[in-house]
Enzyme design. Structure first.
Site, PDB file in Angstrom:
ATOM      1  N   ASP A 295       1.170  -0.936   0.171  1.00 57.62           N
ATOM      2  CA  ASP A 295      -0.028   0.328  -0.516  1.00 57.62           C
ATOM      3  C   ASP A 295       0.835   1.275   0.212  1.00 57.62           C
ATOM      4  OD1 ASP A 295      -1.990   2.030   0.089  1.00 57.62           O
ATOM      5  OD2 ASP A 295      -2.955   1.586   2.061  1.00 57.62           O
ATOM      6  N   LYS A 297       0.696   3.702  -2.122  1.00 58.67           N
ATOM      7  CA  LYS A 297       0.101   5.298  -2.435  1.00 58.67           C
ATOM      8  C   LYS A 297       1.033   6.153  -3.191  1.00 58.67           C
ATOM      9  CE  LYS A 297      -3.202   4.548   0.719  1.00 58.67           C
ATOM     10  NZ  LYS A 297      -2.396   4.092   1.620  1.00 58.67           N
ATOM     11  N   ASP A 300       3.804  10.536  -7.536  1.00 55.39           N
ATOM     12  CA  ASP A 300       5.079  11.159  -7.866  1.00 55.39           C
ATOM     13  C   ASP A 300       4.610  11.284  -9.878  1.00 55.39           C
ATOM     14  OD1 ASP A 300       7.115  13.487  -7.664  1.00 55.39           O
ATOM     15  OD2 ASP A 300       7.417  12.438  -6.063  1.00 55.39           O
TER      16      ASP A 300
HETATM   17  P1  5BU Z   1      -7.989   0.043  10.067  1.00 54.33           P
HETATM   18  O1  5BU Z   1      -6.408  -0.581  10.790  1.00 54.33           O
HETATM   19  O2  5BU Z   1      -8.569  -1.172   9.787  1.00 54.33           O
HETATM   20  O3  5BU Z   1      -7.956   1.515  10.264  1.00 54.33           O
HETATM   21  O4  5BU Z   1      -5.887   0.567   8.570  1.00 54.33           O
HETATM   22  C1  5BU Z   1      -7.141   0.110   7.764  1.00 54.33           C
HETATM   23  C2  5BU Z   1      -5.623   0.652   6.093  1.00 54.33           C
HETATM   24  O5  5BU Z   1      -6.178   0.816   4.723  1.00 54.33           O
HETATM   25  C3  5BU Z   1      -3.912   1.361   6.554  1.00 54.33           C
HETATM   26  O6  5BU Z   1      -3.431   0.505   5.774  1.00 54.33           O
HETATM   27  C4  5BU Z   1      -4.769   2.735   5.995  1.00 54.33           C
HETATM   28  O7  5BU Z   1      -3.859   3.090   5.860  1.00 54.33           O
HETATM   29  C5  5BU Z   1      -5.437   1.721   4.637  1.00 54.33           C
HETATM   30  N1  5BU Z   1      -6.452   3.309   4.348  1.00 54.33           N
HETATM   31  C6  5BU Z   1      -7.513   3.469   4.725  1.00 54.33           C
HETATM   32  O8  5BU Z   1      -6.851   3.200   6.040  1.00 54.33           O
HETATM   33  N2  5BU Z   1      -8.435   4.045   4.080  1.00 54.33           N
HETATM   34  C7  5BU Z   1      -8.229   4.659   3.352  1.00 54.33           C
HETATM   35  O9  5BU Z   1      -9.142   5.081   2.262  1.00 54.33           O
HETATM   36  C8  5BU Z   1      -7.044   3.428   2.280  1.00 54.33           C
HETATM   37  C9  5BU Z   1      -6.385   3.589   2.504  1.00 54.33           C
HETATM   38 BR1  5BU Z   1      -6.280   4.752   0.250  1.00 54.33          BR
END
Ligand code: 5BU
Length: 452
Positions: A295, A297, A300
């Site tokens: 992930d 992201k 650039d």
């Molecule tokens: P959580 O612990 O279930 O809240 O983790 C969610 C993961 O998904 C975390 O690694 C974020 O970086 C990722 N994420 C997110 O939560 N929301 C988004 O919109 C995006 C990525 Br894009």
């Protein structure tokens, strides 16, 4: 065929009525949508329309004609040309300078004006327009309307003493279209239901299954993910946001059997080492049959992303099956992701995100057209040819106090038609990680099946 019917069918061909599911300004869902503005673009139809309208009216009663802006303006003009009754024009808003006149043209007090309107629904907008004309000393006795949506407007205005003449009603139009085989019984029933004032039930659109997705998502990574999902009966991706290699590998041993992919933020692993971290991770991925999703992201220009993807400490290109990337740098910035599947970030789960509708629309255009992109991360529906990944999923919490917003698996499958749920803290912070993974796997799969 009588000529009025023929005339309507000519008009219909211009696309003035659409049937389906539309949300009106009031927020109410309507089974049809009317827009008569295209009629003005066909001179013959406009002229015929003017004559049909004039035929219904006691023309001697009128000194003036006025159309309600904007759709009825060309209609009123055409009626004036055909009947030689002079036209006046009503502004939508008074001029802010000069005369501040609302009514333009030549008229005198005491004259009677025929009001022309394209569609009448509740009649409220006409009720606001009439006094603006009457305030100039002009009287209004008659209103002529092309289409009556039969939602009470005609009756309301008649009860206030106005003569309302309508050329077509929506029921009449439905009958014509049904006769011609252009409207199904089911649609007519829905329209009648709507006209009776009932809340219309539309068939819930069904999401498409993973099997059907296999037919339309051609990217090899999409194919692999879908096959794993079907095989393991899972749509769960665990977000392994732990910070040491030991924690990461321990987590994967527990969740591996239940997931389709493991999502990493590899740059938060404090003791990262390609041999110690990545090699065992790859072994576990092979052992439990899941993919590795970094992930990262990327956000650039292409050249920098290419370096971030393949160089540095993490050498993501060596091990990730799929990566996330922003599309903010434009279509070409995604060219560098070779031999990997790209999941584009289309919208975010956090409060105050800037990914508004306009951004999402532009982002989706890039995602569907770029061959490296096979999916999107989003909190909204996206086109079927992309796989939808939804983070912000938690069975226990609604937020984390740091801006994260959570939904349940049930919600994201039903409302967003997601394909894969991404769960982090709901699993790795749990006292019993394996049980939590199994719970989310079952909840996700049930939610998927219920949404079919
Ligand atoms: P959580 O612990 O279930 O809240 O983790 C969610 C993961 O998904 C975390 O690694 C974020 O970086 C990722 N994420 C997110 O939560 N929301 C988004 O919109 C995006 C990525 Br894009």
């Amino acid at each position: 065929m009588d000529t009025k019917k023929e005339f309507f069918l000519e008009c219909y061909k211009l696309g003035i009525i659409k049937f389906g599911r539309f949300t009106l300004k009031s927020g109410i869902e309507s089974p049809f949508y009317v827009d008569l503005r295209p009629l003005a673009s066909d001179p013959k139809i406009l002229k015929d329309l003017a004559n049909y309208l004039l035929e219904m009216l006691p023309l001697d009663n009128f000194d003036l004609i006025c159309g309600v802006p904007y759709a009825a303006l060309p209609m009123a003009t055409a009626m004036s040309l055909e009947s030689y009754i002079p036209l006046i024009m009503k502004r939508k808003e008074a001029k802010s300078h000069g005369t501040k006149k609302l009514i333009e043209g030549i008229f005198s007090k005491g004259q009677n004006c025929l009001l022309v309107e394209d569609v009448i629904t509740s009649g409220k907008s006409l009720l606001e327009t009439i006094p603006e004309i009457e305030n100039e000393g002009i009287s209004v006795s008659d209103i002529v309307v092309v289409l009556d949506r039969q939602q009470g407007g005609k009756e309301m205005l008649q009860s206030k003493g106005y003569n309302v003449h309508t050329l077509f009603t929506i029921s009449e139009v439905c009958d014509i279209l049904k006769d011609e085989g252009l409207l199904m019984d089911e649609e007519v029933e829905r329209i009648n239901d709507f006209l009776r004032g009932n809340v219309v039930k539309f068939k819930e659109e069904k999401r498409i299954s993973y099997e059907d997705k296999l037919k339309i998502c051609e990217h090899s990574v999409a194919q692999k993910l879908l096959h794993i999902a079907i095989q393991k009966k899972s749509n769960l991706i665990v977000s392994a946001d732990v910070t040491t290699t030991a924690e990461l590998l321990k987590l994967v041993e527990l969740v591996g059997p239940h997931i389709v992919a493991l999502k990493t933020h590899i740059d938060i692993i404090s003791d990262f080492d390609s041999d110690q971290t990545i090699l065992p991770l790859k072994d576990l991925a092979a052992k439990y049959n899941f993919l590795l999703m970094e992930d990262r992201k990327f956000a650039d220009i292409g050249n920098t992303q290419e370096l971030q993807f393949s160089m540095g400490v993490f050498k993501i290109s060596n091990w990730a099956d799929l990566v996330t990337a922003q599309v903010i740098a434009g279509y070409d910035s995604l060219d560098c992701f070779r031999n990997v599947g790209v999941v584009a970030i289309l919208s975010m789960s956090s409060t105050g995100t800037l990914t508004d509708m306009e951004y999402r629309e532009q982002a989706v255009k890039i995602a569907v057209s770029h061959p490296n992109v096979f999916g999107g991360v989003a909190q909204n529906k996206i086109p079927n040819e992309l796989l939808l990944f939804t983070p912000g999923v938690n069975l226990a919490d609604s937020g984390d106090g740091k801006g994260q917003q959570y939904n349940t698996p049930e919600y994201v499958f039903k409302k967003l038609e997601t394909d894969f749920i991404i769960v982090g803290r709901g699993i790795y912070k749990s006292d019993d990680v394996e049980k939590a993974a199994l719970n989310y796997k079952i909840a996700g799969w049930n939610a998927y099946e219920n949404s079919l």
